[in-house]
Design a protein around this motif. Structure first.
Motif, PDB file in Angstrom:
ATOM      1  N   GLY A  55       0.805  -1.218   0.000  1.00  0.00           N
ATOM      2  CA  GLY A  55       0.000   0.000   0.000  1.00  0.00           C
ATOM      3  C   GLY A  55       0.839   1.269   0.000  1.00  0.00           C
ATOM      4  N   GLY A  56       2.140   1.136  -0.319  1.00  0.00           N
ATOM      5  CA  GLY A  56       3.000   2.303  -0.365  1.00  0.00           C
ATOM      6  C   GLY A  56       3.410   2.831   1.000  1.00  0.00           C
ATOM      7  N   ARG A  57       3.222   2.023   2.034  1.00  0.00           N
ATOM      8  CA  ARG A  57       3.615   2.466   3.371  1.00  0.00           C
ATOM      9  C   ARG A  57       4.044   1.269   4.201  1.00  0.00           C
ATOM     10  N   SER A  58       4.803   1.541   5.232  1.00  0.00           N
ATOM     11  CA  SER A  58       5.295   0.476   6.101  1.00  0.00           C
ATOM     12  C   SER A  58       4.389   0.368   7.318  1.00  0.00           C
ATOM     13  N   LYS A  59       3.553  -0.685   7.342  1.00  0.00           N
ATOM     14  CA  LYS A  59       2.624  -0.873   8.461  1.00  0.00           C
ATOM     15  C   LYS A  59       2.707  -2.309   8.928  1.00  0.00           C
ATOM     16  N   PRO A  60       3.165  -2.544  10.163  1.00  0.00           N
ATOM     17  CA  PRO A  60       3.290  -3.923  10.644  1.00  0.00           C
ATOM     18  C   PRO A  60       1.942  -4.573  10.900  1.00  0.00           C
ATOM     19  N   MET A  61       1.974  -5.886  10.932  1.00  0.00           N
ATOM     20  CA  MET A  61       0.790  -6.688  11.234  1.00  0.00           C
ATOM     21  C   MET A  61       0.571  -6.713  12.739  1.00  0.00           C
ATOM     22  N   GLU A  62      -0.685  -6.666  13.153  1.00  0.00           N
ATOM     23  CA  GLU A  62      -1.026  -6.789  14.570  1.00  0.00           C
ATOM     24  C   GLU A  62      -2.017  -7.939  14.738  1.00  0.00           C
ATOM     25  N   SER A 105      -7.418  -9.902   1.791  1.00  0.00           N
ATOM     26  CA  SER A 105      -7.921  -9.015   2.840  1.00  0.00           C
ATOM     27  C   SER A 105      -6.858  -7.989   3.240  1.00  0.00           C
ATOM     28  N   LEU A 106      -5.609  -8.432   3.401  1.00  0.00           N
ATOM     29  CA  LEU A 106      -4.539  -7.523   3.806  1.00  0.00           C
ATOM     30  C   LEU A 106      -4.277  -6.473   2.728  1.00  0.00           C
ATOM     31  N   ARG A 107      -4.363  -6.870   1.476  1.00  0.00           N
ATOM     32  CA  ARG A 107      -4.171  -5.914   0.379  1.00  0.00           C
ATOM     33  C   ARG A 107      -5.322  -4.918   0.326  1.00  0.00           C
ATOM     34  N   ASN A 108      -6.552  -5.403   0.578  1.00  0.00           N
ATOM     35  CA  ASN A 108      -7.698  -4.488   0.616  1.00  0.00           C
ATOM     36  C   ASN A 108      -7.528  -3.459   1.725  1.00  0.00           C
ATOM     37  N   ILE A 109      -7.099  -3.910   2.896  1.00  0.00           N
ATOM     38  CA  ILE A 109      -6.907  -3.005   4.033  1.00  0.00           C
ATOM     39  C   ILE A 109      -5.856  -1.950   3.694  1.00  0.00           C
ATOM     40  N   SER A 110      -4.754  -2.376   3.087  1.00  0.00           N
ATOM     41  CA  SER A 110      -3.680  -1.431   2.766  1.00  0.00           C
ATOM     42  C   SER A 110      -4.129  -0.403   1.736  1.00  0.00           C
ATOM     43  N   ALA A 111      -5.138  -0.776   0.927  1.00  0.00           N
ATOM     44  CA  ALA A 111      -5.657   0.143  -0.085  1.00  0.00           C
ATOM     45  C   ALA A 111      -6.854   0.937   0.418  1.00  0.00           C
ATOM     46  N   GLY A 112      -7.207   0.750   1.702  1.00  0.00           N
ATOM     47  CA  GLY A 112      -8.328   1.482   2.277  1.00  0.00           C
ATOM     48  C   GLY A 112      -9.685   0.926   1.902  1.00  0.00           C
ATOM     49  N   PRO A 115     -11.950  -5.075   3.995  1.00  0.00           N
ATOM     50  CA  PRO A 115     -11.114  -6.279   3.991  1.00  0.00           C
ATOM     51  C   PRO A 115     -11.826  -7.526   3.500  1.00  0.00           C
ATOM     52  N   LEU A 116     -13.171  -7.535   3.558  1.00  0.00           N
ATOM     53  CA  LEU A 116     -13.926  -8.710   3.121  1.00  0.00           C
ATOM     54  C   LEU A 116     -14.464  -8.570   1.702  1.00  0.00           C
ATOM     55  N   GLU A 117     -14.038  -7.527   0.993  1.00  0.00           N
ATOM     56  CA  GLU A 117     -14.515  -7.318  -0.367  1.00  0.00           C
ATOM     57  C   GLU A 117     -14.172  -8.542  -1.215  1.00  0.00           C
ATOM     58  N   GLY A 118     -15.196  -9.082  -1.889  1.00  0.00           N
ATOM     59  CA  GLY A 118     -14.969 -10.240  -2.742  1.00  0.00           C
ATOM     60  C   GLY A 118     -15.157 -11.567  -2.033  1.00  0.00           C
ATOM     61  N   GLN A 119     -15.412 -11.539  -0.712  1.00  0.00           N
ATOM     62  CA  GLN A 119     -15.543 -12.788   0.034  1.00  0.00           C
ATOM     63  C   GLN A 119     -16.919 -12.957   0.659  1.00  0.00           C
ATOM     64  N   ARG A 120     -17.806 -12.024   0.424  1.00  0.00           N
ATOM     65  CA  ARG A 120     -19.063 -12.005   1.174  1.00  0.00           C
ATOM     66  C   ARG A 120     -20.040 -13.098   0.760  1.00  0.00           C
ATOM     67  N   HIS A 121     -19.929 -13.592  -0.456  1.00  0.00           N
ATOM     68  CA  HIS A 121     -20.942 -14.543  -0.924  1.00  0.00           C
ATOM     69  C   HIS A 121     -20.366 -15.933  -1.173  1.00  0.00           C
TER      70      HIS A 121
END
Length: 347
Positions: A55-62, A105-112, A115-121
């Protein structure tokens, strides 16, 4: 450590220490928060994800251990590490089958994104055995061809239960209700200090927390109404921050929504009136300001001040526009007025 390594190896996980950590190995009880950077690679070295660049930034996993994170192997391997340690973990395919979904999900989060986009159905296991696209070619290929992966982890921090505030998604319903007043107060304190952007974020987080609970209630039921009444002052505070930051159309949307539900909310009318005035909706602003005075005559002086400010801005704008039109049609006396017409080359 050798005993831990052998135990991992027996379960299809090979650990390679890159840099030793410091201190003693934590016991990692459930509820422990671990913060780490990760890099995910294929066995040929191809990098799929890197938390330092995603996502163009350094953000660690929690992670909160014991919350049944979808990729269970991460909880398993991080529990063998000391703070500051860096290690490679080559994990058998039995541990990595769900990584494509986790990565999406992690890529969706990094792009704002959601996180569940594409997984709901479609459930996770069904997706793994289907031709459902995850929206990323590398993940689609990995989903169709499950294989071992190498996770390079750097454990940054280990926080014992009770030493930190849980992320909202990790809280129980009771914990969410308890934390909202705290977040509200934090927002108020930031607002008083002039930290408007940070205050708006606090209010937004508290609203999201309550909205999450409200989704579990039937609209109009007692529980839903109680939560909505808790959301309202937070939303008004958020709108005040957005007014200051110039997000006028967002304020118009939120205040109109509040007025639709609560016709006697004078604060919503006042903030909507100010937003209308800011975007040159003079008639709408005057109507809302009139409603404010009708509902609460004590606000008359404040409304009068806002109206004077709006009228001054309107006069200044009209004067500027007249000056612009005047310069557009004026000429210096030596140049004919027709000089501004476009001449066409002879045909």
């Amino acid at each position: 450590m050798e005993e831990l390594a052998n135990k991992l190896l027996a379960e299809g996980i090979h650990k390679k220490l890159i840099s030793p950590g410091k201190g003693e190995l934590s016991s990692f009880p459930d509820g422990t928060k671990v913060i780490f950077h990760y890099r995910t690679s294929l066995c040929d070295g191809t990098v799929l994800d890197d938390s330092r660049t995603m996502g163009g930034r350094s953000k660690p996993m929690e992670l909160i251990l014991g919350k049944k994170f979808k990729l269970a192997v991460w909880e398993q391997i991080v529990a063998t590490m000391r703070e500051g340690e860096v290690a490679d973990f080559t994990c058998d395919v039995r541990h990595t089958a769900l990584y494509p979904l986790v990565s999406q999900s992690l890529r969706n989060i990094s792009a704002g994104k959601d996180p569940l986009e594409g997984q709901r159905h479609c459930c996770g296991i069904a997706q793994i055995h289907s031709h459902h696209s995850l929206g990323h070619c590398d993940l689609d290929h990995l989903q169709a061809n499950p294989q071992p992966l190498v996770f390079t982890l750097e454990l940054l921090e280990v926080l014992v239960p009770g030493s930190f505030r849980l992320d909202i998604w990790a809280m129980s319903d009771e914990e969410k209700l308890k934390v909202v007043p705290q977040i509200h107060e934090e927002g108020n304190a930031l607002y008083k200090k002039g930290n408007i952007k940070e205050a708006a974020e606090k209010y937004h987080n508290a609203i999201a927390c309550l909205k999450n609970l409200q989704m579990k209630e039937r609209p109009g039921d007692e529980g839903w109404i109680k939560l909505d009444l808790m959301i309202t002052p937070l939303l008004l505070n958020y709108c005040q921050c957005q007014l200051i930051q110039g997000q006028y159309y967002e304020v118009l949307d939120h205040c109109s929504s509040l007025i639709f539900k609560y016709e006697d909310n004078v604060k919503a009318y006042f903030k909507r009136a100010k937003a209308h005035a800011a975007v040159w909706n003079e008639a709408e602003a005057r109507a809302d300001f009139a409603k404010v005075v009708q509902m609460d005559p004590s606000l008359g002086p404040s409304v009068a001040k806002e109206l004077r400010g709006m009228e001054e801005r309107i006069r200044a704008k009209e004067k500027e526009e007249k000056g612009r039109y005047k310069s557009l049609f004026s000429y210096d006396g030596n140049t004919p007025a027709t000089a501004t017409t476009v001449s066409h080359p002879p045909g």
